[in-house]
Design an enzyme around this catalytic site. Structure first.
Site, PDB file in Angstrom:
ATOM      1  N   HIS A   1       0.971  -1.172  -0.013  1.00 41.59           N
ATOM      2  CA  HIS A   1       0.111  -0.045  -0.027  1.00 41.59           C
ATOM      3  C   HIS A   1       0.860   1.232  -0.104  1.00 41.59           C
ATOM      4  O   HIS A   1       0.152   2.360   0.445  1.00 41.59           O
ATOM      5  CB  HIS A   1      -1.096   0.081   1.176  1.00 41.59           C
ATOM      6  CG  HIS A   1      -0.249   0.165   2.534  1.00 41.59           C
ATOM      7  ND1 HIS A   1      -1.017  -0.531   3.674  1.00 41.59           N
ATOM      8  CD2 HIS A   1       0.803   0.556   2.906  1.00 41.59           C
ATOM      9  CE1 HIS A   1      -0.230  -0.095   4.697  1.00 41.59           C
ATOM     10  NE2 HIS A   1       1.013   0.547   4.362  1.00 41.59           N
TER      11      HIS A   1
ATOM     12  N   HIS B   1      -3.393   4.532   9.303  1.00 40.73           N
ATOM     13  CA  HIS B   1      -1.954   5.371   9.776  1.00 40.73           C
ATOM     14  C   HIS B   1      -2.404   6.313  10.362  1.00 40.73           C
ATOM     15  O   HIS B   1      -2.035   7.527  10.158  1.00 40.73           O
ATOM     16  CB  HIS B   1      -1.164   5.379   8.507  1.00 40.73           C
ATOM     17  CG  HIS B   1      -0.744   4.362   7.594  1.00 40.73           C
ATOM     18  ND1 HIS B   1      -1.703   3.665   6.925  1.00 40.73           N
ATOM     19  CD2 HIS B   1       0.406   3.740   7.683  1.00 40.73           C
ATOM     20  CE1 HIS B   1      -1.312   2.676   6.340  1.00 40.73           C
ATOM     21  NE2 HIS B   1      -0.044   2.580   6.759  1.00 40.73           N
TER      22      HIS B   1
ATOM     23  N   GLU C   1       3.030  -5.382   9.171  1.00 38.62           N
ATOM     24  CA  GLU C   1       2.001  -5.071   8.202  1.00 38.62           C
ATOM     25  C   GLU C   1       1.408  -6.417   7.587  1.00 38.62           C
ATOM     26  O   GLU C   1       0.461  -6.718   7.225  1.00 38.62           O
ATOM     27  CB  GLU C   1       1.960  -4.019   7.305  1.00 38.62           C
ATOM     28  CG  GLU C   1       2.053  -2.563   7.825  1.00 38.62           C
ATOM     29  CD  GLU C   1       2.257  -1.462   6.695  1.00 38.62           C
ATOM     30  OE1 GLU C   1       2.119  -0.549   7.282  1.00 38.62           O
ATOM     31  OE2 GLU C   1       2.562  -1.778   5.639  1.00 38.62           O
TER      32      GLU C   1
HETATM   33  C1  DHB Z   1       6.026   4.041   3.449  1.00 40.47           C
HETATM   34  C2  DHB Z   1       5.438   2.814   3.589  1.00 40.47           C
HETATM   35  C3  DHB Z   1       4.060   2.647   4.382  1.00 40.47           C
HETATM   36  O1  DHB Z   1       3.585   1.324   4.337  1.00 40.47           O
HETATM   37  C4  DHB Z   1       3.530   3.679   5.024  1.00 40.47           C
HETATM   38  O2  DHB Z   1       2.544   3.358   5.433  1.00 40.47           O
HETATM   39  C5  DHB Z   1       4.309   4.810   4.955  1.00 40.47           C
HETATM   40  C6  DHB Z   1       5.477   4.996   4.007  1.00 40.47           C
HETATM   41  C7  DHB Z   1       7.089   4.368   2.496  1.00 40.47           C
HETATM   42  O3  DHB Z   1       7.764   3.388   2.042  1.00 40.47           O
HETATM   43  O4  DHB Z   1       7.879   5.407   2.801  1.00 40.47           O
HETATM   44 FE    FE Z   2       2.111   1.373   6.047  1.00 39.17          FE
END
Ligand code: DHB
Ligand code: FE
Length: 317
Positions: free
Chosen positions: A12, A59, A241
């Protein structure tokens, strides 16, 4: 009878959403990522599910330190995109399926999995990015209603992989005891390996990710025994996750057909992983006598549980 026909696993990465929203999909860095989902979009367009259950994590958009539900099921009629700091993403409002969601809540809770019922919720990149990757970037509406299931993987303690897998099985029983003939696809989202802060920021472990995907397909029970510490050590702090993929996998047959897989690194700080697993029984409609009998038996257990609950409730008043 409703039926889960397939499961989709997808990362995601929020930067994927930003690339889409800012017209960067043709840039070489992003083309590498998006081209891996062309087949998936064609598969989804052909599969045309009636409903998607999207297991994802919030988040700190809908929830915060003030409230941390472990499993929160979206039972509302709609879920607007959340403002994650740059305004809400320009994606359609996600329409829910309140009747099936309420049925799942009842079935799963009476099956002794204590979900939080959410009747108002905004959804962030955790849900909208996997939707984009599988359904594209529609202007006005997503092609099917969506039931969001938000899982806490942000604050310790997240649920165990085993609990997630067993919840998937309970969701399947719930879906199969819903009387309407609906074809349901379930998404497990998040991951794969990534760590976005601290001295190990940028960690990616492709070997571990690939073995996770192999086992997800062929030997998911093995994955249910992975402790949180192993996810953290091998896949980075945010790699936890990945337990959400086990809810999707638990909702499928023990043996599935892997119809597609894609893996690339990096996108932002993250390994991008994707898999499509179909239930072998997917094509059989109407349902086989055996599964219809199983679903009826689950319906009877639910009715009995409801009666007991009502008796307890009326005693208490
Ligand atoms: C990133 C990846 C994530 O799963 C997230 O929720 C926020 C940032 C990233 O790779 O920057
Ligand atoms: Fe994430």
């Amino acid at each position: 009878m409703a039926k889960i026909i397939a499961g989709v696993g997808s990362s995601h990465v929020p930067a994927i959403g930003a690339a889409l929203d800012n017209g960067k999909t043709e840039e070489p860095y992003w083309k590498r990522v998006f081209s891996g989902f062309e087949k998936s979009k064609a598969w989804m367009a052909e599969t045309k599910p009636d409903v998607a259950i999207v297991v994802y994590n919030d988040h700190a958009s809908a929830f915060s330190m003030e409230m941390i539900p472990t499993f929160a099921l979206g039972c509302a009629a709609e879920f607007p995109p959340a403002d994650e700091g740059w305004g809400p993403r320009p994606v359609p409002v996600v329409k829910g399926h309140p009747a099936l969601a309420a049925h799942i809540a009842q079935s799963v809770i009476l099956d002794e999995f204590d979900l939080t019922i959410v009747n108002k919720m905004e959804v962030d990149h955790g849900l909208t990015v996997p939707m984009n990757l599988l359904f594209g970037q529609p202007k006005d509406h997503w092609p099917c209603p969506v039931i969001p299931l938000a899982v806490n993987v942000v604050m310790y303690p997240p649920p165990t992989g085993h609990r997630c897998y067993m919840l998937g099985k309970a969701i399947r029983r719930a879906v199969e005891s819903y009387p309407e003939d609906l074809r349901v696809v379930i998404f497990g989202t998040g991951g794969l390996s990534h760590q976005i802060s601290g001295p190990r920021a940028g960690l990616i472990n492709s070997k571990w990710d690939k073995s996770f995907l192999d086992n997800l397909s062929k030997d998911p029970k093995k994955l249910t025994r992975i402790p949180h510490l192993e996810y953290m050590r091998e896949a980075g702090a945010e790699g936890i996750e990945m337990v959400m993929w086990l809810i999707m996998r638990g909702a499928l047959d023990d043996k599935v057909d892997e119809v597609y897989r894609f893996y690339t690194v990096p996108a932002s700080n993250t390994a991008v992983g994707h898999i499509i697993l179909e239930n072998k029984s997917k094509g059989k409609r109407p349902s086989t006598a055996k599964s219809a009998a199983k679903s009826k038996a689950h319906g009877r257990r639910l009715a009995a549980a409801r009666k007991t609950t009502h008796r307890i409730a009326s005693k208490g008043t």
